[in-house]
Design a protein around this motif. Structure first.
Motif, PDB file in Angstrom:
ATOM      1  N   LEU A   1      45.905  39.970  56.034  1.00  0.00           N
ATOM      2  CA  LEU A   1      45.848  41.062  55.060  1.00  0.00           C
ATOM      3  C   LEU A   1      45.671  40.443  53.682  1.00  0.00           C
ATOM      4  O   LEU A   1      46.416  39.542  53.308  1.00  0.00           O
ATOM      5  CB  LEU A   1      47.119  41.907  55.124  1.00  0.00           C
ATOM      6  N   ALA A   2      44.676  40.910  52.947  1.00  0.00           N
ATOM      7  CA  ALA A   2      44.458  40.429  51.582  1.00  0.00           C
ATOM      8  C   ALA A   2      44.535  41.606  50.625  1.00  0.00           C
ATOM      9  O   ALA A   2      43.921  42.655  50.867  1.00  0.00           O
ATOM     10  CB  ALA A   2      43.103  39.738  51.469  1.00  0.00           C
ATOM     11  N   ALA A   3      45.311  41.434  49.551  1.00  0.00           N
ATOM     12  CA  ALA A   3      45.447  42.465  48.523  1.00  0.00           C
ATOM     13  C   ALA A   3      44.753  41.964  47.260  1.00  0.00           C
ATOM     14  O   ALA A   3      45.178  40.984  46.655  1.00  0.00           O
ATOM     15  CB  ALA A   3      46.919  42.753  48.257  1.00  0.00           C
ATOM     16  N   PHE A   4      43.660  42.629  46.891  1.00  0.00           N
ATOM     17  CA  PHE A   4      42.837  42.220  45.754  1.00  0.00           C
ATOM     18  C   PHE A   4      43.145  43.087  44.537  1.00  0.00           C
ATOM     19  O   PHE A   4      43.242  44.316  44.653  1.00  0.00           O
ATOM     20  CB  PHE A   4      41.350  42.372  46.088  1.00  0.00           C
ATOM     21  N   ALA A   5      43.255  42.464  43.367  1.00  0.00           N
ATOM     22  CA  ALA A   5      43.450  43.198  42.117  1.00  0.00           C
ATOM     23  C   ALA A   5      42.089  43.574  41.550  1.00  0.00           C
ATOM     24  O   ALA A   5      41.338  42.714  41.094  1.00  0.00           O
ATOM     25  CB  ALA A   5      44.232  42.338  41.123  1.00  0.00           C
ATOM     26  N   ILE A   6      41.769  44.882  41.609  1.00  0.00           N
ATOM     27  CA  ILE A   6      40.484  45.404  41.133  1.00  0.00           C
ATOM     28  C   ILE A   6      40.740  46.183  39.839  1.00  0.00           C
ATOM     29  O   ILE A   6      41.336  47.267  39.872  1.00  0.00           O
ATOM     30  CB  ILE A   6      39.841  46.345  42.173  1.00  0.00           C
ATOM     31  N   PRO A   7      40.330  45.663  38.684  1.00  0.00           N
ATOM     32  CA  PRO A   7      40.581  46.364  37.416  1.00  0.00           C
ATOM     33  C   PRO A   7      39.993  47.771  37.408  1.00  0.00           C
ATOM     34  O   PRO A   7      38.970  48.034  38.043  1.00  0.00           O
ATOM     35  CB  PRO A   7      39.894  45.473  36.377  1.00  0.00           C
ATOM     36  N   VAL A   8      40.648  48.652  36.678  1.00  0.00           N
ATOM     37  CA  VAL A   8      40.161  50.029  36.569  1.00  0.00           C
ATOM     38  C   VAL A   8      38.821  50.030  35.832  1.00  0.00           C
ATOM     39  O   VAL A   8      38.490  49.098  35.095  1.00  0.00           O
ATOM     40  CB  VAL A   8      41.180  50.931  35.845  1.00  0.00           C
ATOM     41  N   GLU A   9      38.068  51.099  36.058  1.00  0.00           N
ATOM     42  CA  GLU A   9      36.724  51.191  35.488  1.00  0.00           C
ATOM     43  C   GLU A   9      36.752  51.024  33.963  1.00  0.00           C
ATOM     44  O   GLU A   9      37.612  51.572  33.278  1.00  0.00           O
ATOM     45  CB  GLU A   9      36.111  52.549  35.848  1.00  0.00           C
TER      46      GLU A   9
END
Length: 323
Positions: free
Chosen positions: A258-266
């Motif tokens: 399981l990988a949890a990626f930090a995706i910045p908000v638009e």
């Protein structure tokens, strides 16, 4: 820790006594985290706040997810690269299968995903995965705060902390044919800001520590791996290392990860705090929109650029200096 070669990979225990911000234990921990991220671009974090029971339940539910019929898996679709289901294929790996769950600390997002996969919405899946994602997000923010404090930015931490949502990928790597050592996932640096990985204790994750020298990691049952991504390297003005990593499979066991990626908000702009820019550390990268970089990294022009060089190609303020 199952590391080949004599390199000592950093294993950092997050003890509750050291997690009180401002204490001597906190400052020592911050320094170790920063040094690990500068030297290796990742580290193993022993973090017992996420229980073994939740982890085991998560991997049990992932096995159920893998068994879902293909026509339901295909409903996990997204126009964003690696945000939806990817089945075994030549472009990634014939051993790889992965699902994407965006904004995973939002219960409604988990519920929507589960309703695509199971007619009854699988409430147990929703509750467990939401708990896991929320606790991993908390761990990620804790590590970011340590980096911010370690660079002396603690007083303005709220203004330099990147606002993001967590993309969880559920991944299965099939065991290769007997006696084979095969690629489960190609070598790359991560394009999200950072990643936290946990697995079911079947090894396969490898990191590049020197040019062409790889070490295999074997995480302990209560451990996670924190990985610096390209945008975090840019944010640190090049101080932090975006580590090249891959998955290589051998043996007779499938691997769940399981990988949890930090995706910045638009609309998020990645930029180095001015405190990290001076005469000794001139600004290395232009300020850039995260999503522009993310989409560039998966575009046709970028396919001809080594993954570790995509940040340089997209955002460098000067040509690379040859050694």
């Amino acid at each position: 820790m199952g590391v080949q070669a004599e390199i000592e990979f950093p294993v950092i225990e997050f003890r509750s006594a050291d997690l009180e911000r401002g204490t001597d234990g906190w400052h020592r921990l911050c320094k170790r985290v920063r040094e690990a991220c500068e030297t290796f671009g990742c580290f193993e974090v022993a973090y017992k706040k996420i229980s073994t029971e939740v982890r085991e339940e998560t991997f049990g539910l992932m096995k159920e997810l893998i068994e879902v019929p293909v026509e339901r898996k295909q409903k996990n679709a997204s126009p964003m690269p690696y945000h939806g289901w990817v089945g075994p294929c030549n472009q990634v790996s014939l051993l790889y299968e992965g699902f994407g769950l965006g904004d995973a600390s939002n219960y409604d997002s988990v519920k929507s995903f589960a309703q695509l996969m199971w007619p009854d919405g699988h409430p147990r899946f929703c509750n467990t995965i939401h708990t896991m994602a929320t606790q991993i997000e908390e761990l990620n923010k804790l590590i970011w705060l340590m980096l911010i404090d370690s660079y002396g930015l603690g007083e303005k931490w709220e203004s330099v902390m990147i606002n993001y949502k967590t993309l969880v990928r559920f991944m299965k790597y099939m065991a290769p044919p007997p006696g084979e050592y095969e690629r489960g996932l190609f070598a790359h640096t991560d394009k999200p800001v950072s990643t936290i990985i946990c697995d079911d204790h079947v090894s396969g994750l490898e990191i590049e520590v020197n040019d062409g020298q790889w070490i295999k990691l074997s995480l302990s049952p209560s451990s996670f791996c924190f990985v610096v991504g390209d945008p975090l390297k840019a944010w640190s003005n090049g101080r932090l290392k975006a580590v090249n990593h891959r998955v290589m499979m051998s043996g007779d066991k499938d691997r769940l990860s399981l990988a949890a990626f930090a995706i910045p908000v638009e609309g998020t702009i990645i930029k180095a705090p001015r405190e990290l820019i001076d005469e000794q550390h001139p600004q290395l990268y232009k300020d850039f929109n995260f999503m522009d970089f993310f989409l560039f990294a998966f575009s046709d022009p970028a396919k001809h650029i080594d993954s570790g060089e995509q940040l340089q190609a997209f955002a460098s303020l000067s040509p690379p200096i040859s050694n």
